[in-house]
Design a protein around this motif. Sequence first.
Motif, PDB file in Angstrom:
ATOM      1  N   UNK A 167       0.846  -1.205   0.036  1.00  0.00           N
ATOM      2  CA  UNK A 167       0.079  -0.044  -0.157  1.00  0.00           C
ATOM      3  C   UNK A 167       0.807   1.261  -0.087  1.00  0.00           C
ATOM      4  N   UNK A 168       0.507   1.996  -0.749  1.00  0.00           N
ATOM      5  CA  UNK A 168       1.208   3.322  -0.879  1.00  0.00           C
ATOM      6  C   UNK A 168       0.414   4.477  -0.028  1.00  0.00           C
ATOM      7  N   UNK A 169       0.873   4.901   1.051  1.00  0.00           N
ATOM      8  CA  UNK A 169       0.038   6.042   2.085  1.00  0.00           C
ATOM      9  C   UNK A 169      -0.610   7.014   0.910  1.00  0.00           C
ATOM     10  N   UNK A 170       0.414   7.601   0.344  1.00  0.00           N
ATOM     11  CA  UNK A 170      -0.115   8.742  -0.330  1.00  0.00           C
ATOM     12  C   UNK A 170      -1.436   8.387  -1.286  1.00  0.00           C
ATOM     13  N   UNK A 171      -1.223   7.355  -2.047  1.00  0.00           N
ATOM     14  CA  UNK A 171      -2.346   6.984  -3.023  1.00  0.00           C
ATOM     15  C   UNK A 171      -3.544   6.597  -2.021  1.00  0.00           C
ATOM     16  N   UNK A 172      -3.196   5.952  -1.008  1.00  0.00           N
ATOM     17  CA  UNK A 172      -4.595   5.409  -0.123  1.00  0.00           C
ATOM     18  C   UNK A 172      -5.225   6.694   0.351  1.00  0.00           C
ATOM     19  N   UNK A 173      -4.315   7.660   0.649  1.00  0.00           N
ATOM     20  CA  UNK A 173      -5.137   8.924   1.305  1.00  0.00           C
ATOM     21  C   UNK A 173      -5.885   9.817   0.138  1.00  0.00           C
ATOM     22  N   UNK A 174      -5.394   9.541  -0.950  1.00  0.00           N
ATOM     23  CA  UNK A 174      -5.904  10.459  -2.249  1.00  0.00           C
ATOM     24  C   UNK A 174      -7.165   9.763  -2.415  1.00  0.00           C
ATOM     25  N   UNK A 175      -7.215   8.249  -2.596  1.00  0.00           N
ATOM     26  CA  UNK A 175      -8.487   7.564  -2.949  1.00  0.00           C
ATOM     27  C   UNK A 175      -9.702   7.768  -2.020  1.00  0.00           C
ATOM     28  N   UNK A 231     -11.734  17.094   1.757  1.00  0.00           N
ATOM     29  CA  UNK A 231     -10.290  17.750   1.327  1.00  0.00           C
ATOM     30  C   UNK A 231      -9.505  17.890   2.788  1.00  0.00           C
ATOM     31  N   UNK A 232      -8.458  18.085   2.816  1.00  0.00           N
ATOM     32  CA  UNK A 232      -7.453  18.455   3.840  1.00  0.00           C
ATOM     33  C   UNK A 232      -7.573  19.963   3.908  1.00  0.00           C
ATOM     34  N   UNK A 233      -7.174  20.564   5.379  1.00  0.00           N
ATOM     35  CA  UNK A 233      -7.386  21.968   5.471  1.00  0.00           C
ATOM     36  C   UNK A 233      -6.032  22.452   4.825  1.00  0.00           C
ATOM     37  N   UNK A 234      -4.921  21.841   4.393  1.00  0.00           N
ATOM     38  CA  UNK A 234      -3.927  22.204   3.719  1.00  0.00           C
ATOM     39  C   UNK A 234      -3.932  22.104   2.408  1.00  0.00           C
ATOM     40  N   UNK A 235      -5.248  21.548   1.754  1.00  0.00           N
ATOM     41  CA  UNK A 235      -5.245  21.206   0.250  1.00  0.00           C
ATOM     42  C   UNK A 235      -5.618  22.358  -0.367  1.00  0.00           C
ATOM     43  N   UNK A 236      -5.227  22.772  -1.766  1.00  0.00           N
ATOM     44  CA  UNK A 236      -5.371  23.899  -2.490  1.00  0.00           C
ATOM     45  C   UNK A 236      -6.650  23.200  -3.304  1.00  0.00           C
ATOM     46  N   UNK A 237      -7.741  23.761  -3.140  1.00  0.00           N
ATOM     47  CA  UNK A 237      -8.994  23.377  -3.942  1.00  0.00           C
ATOM     48  C   UNK A 237      -9.103  24.499  -5.230  1.00  0.00           C
ATOM     49  N   UNK A 238      -9.274  23.750  -6.301  1.00  0.00           N
ATOM     50  CA  UNK A 238      -9.701  24.563  -7.506  1.00  0.00           C
ATOM     51  C   UNK A 238     -10.953  24.564  -8.025  1.00  0.00           C
ATOM     52  N   UNK A 239     -11.954  25.326  -7.799  1.00  0.00           N
ATOM     53  CA  UNK A 239     -13.135  24.757  -8.209  1.00  0.00           C
ATOM     54  C   UNK A 239     -13.217  24.927  -9.847  1.00  0.00           C
ATOM     55  N   UNK A 240     -14.263  24.329 -10.545  1.00  0.00           N
ATOM     56  CA  UNK A 240     -14.384  24.599 -11.880  1.00  0.00           C
ATOM     57  C   UNK A 240     -15.740  24.082 -12.088  1.00  0.00           C
ATOM     58  N   UNK A 241     -16.061  24.688 -13.333  1.00  0.00           N
ATOM     59  CA  UNK A 241     -17.531  24.587 -13.754  1.00  0.00           C
ATOM     60  C   UNK A 241     -17.763  23.308 -14.371  1.00  0.00           C
ATOM     61  N   UNK A 242     -18.946  22.767 -14.518  1.00  0.00           N
ATOM     62  CA  UNK A 242     -19.381  21.329 -14.760  1.00  0.00           C
ATOM     63  C   UNK A 242     -18.979  21.160 -16.330  1.00  0.00           C
TER      64      UNK A 242
END
Length: 109
Positions: free
Chosen positions: A77-85, A93-104
């Motif tokens: 198991x890759x911890x980063x991939x597991x966390x992402x999935x 989302x994590x509080x440190x993640x950068x979220x970029x909104x986009x239109x549908x």
Amino acid sequence: MKIGRFIRRAVRAIVPPTVFLGIAVYFGWNATQGDHGMKAYQQQLLLLDQAKQAQQDASAEQVAWKRRVNGLREQSLDNDTLDERARAMLNLADKNDIVVPYDRHDPLY
């Protein structure tokens, strides 16, 4: 008396070949159409082919499941991939993640 002798001769001349012909027809029919004949042999070959195909399918499915189970072992198991999935599936989302909104209707790439 001559008629009786004639009938006896006719019976002796006709009955044995008829009986043997009947026996030959019986065995010939059973050799082709009977439970152990050629037709049944062809059906058994078809069943054998189906069983071999089912065995191959089961073996392929077993290999696929073994691969999936081995992927769940701690060493693989890759911890980063597991966390992402996990975040993607839970829509979190994590509080440190950068979220970029986009239109549908905007393409993602």
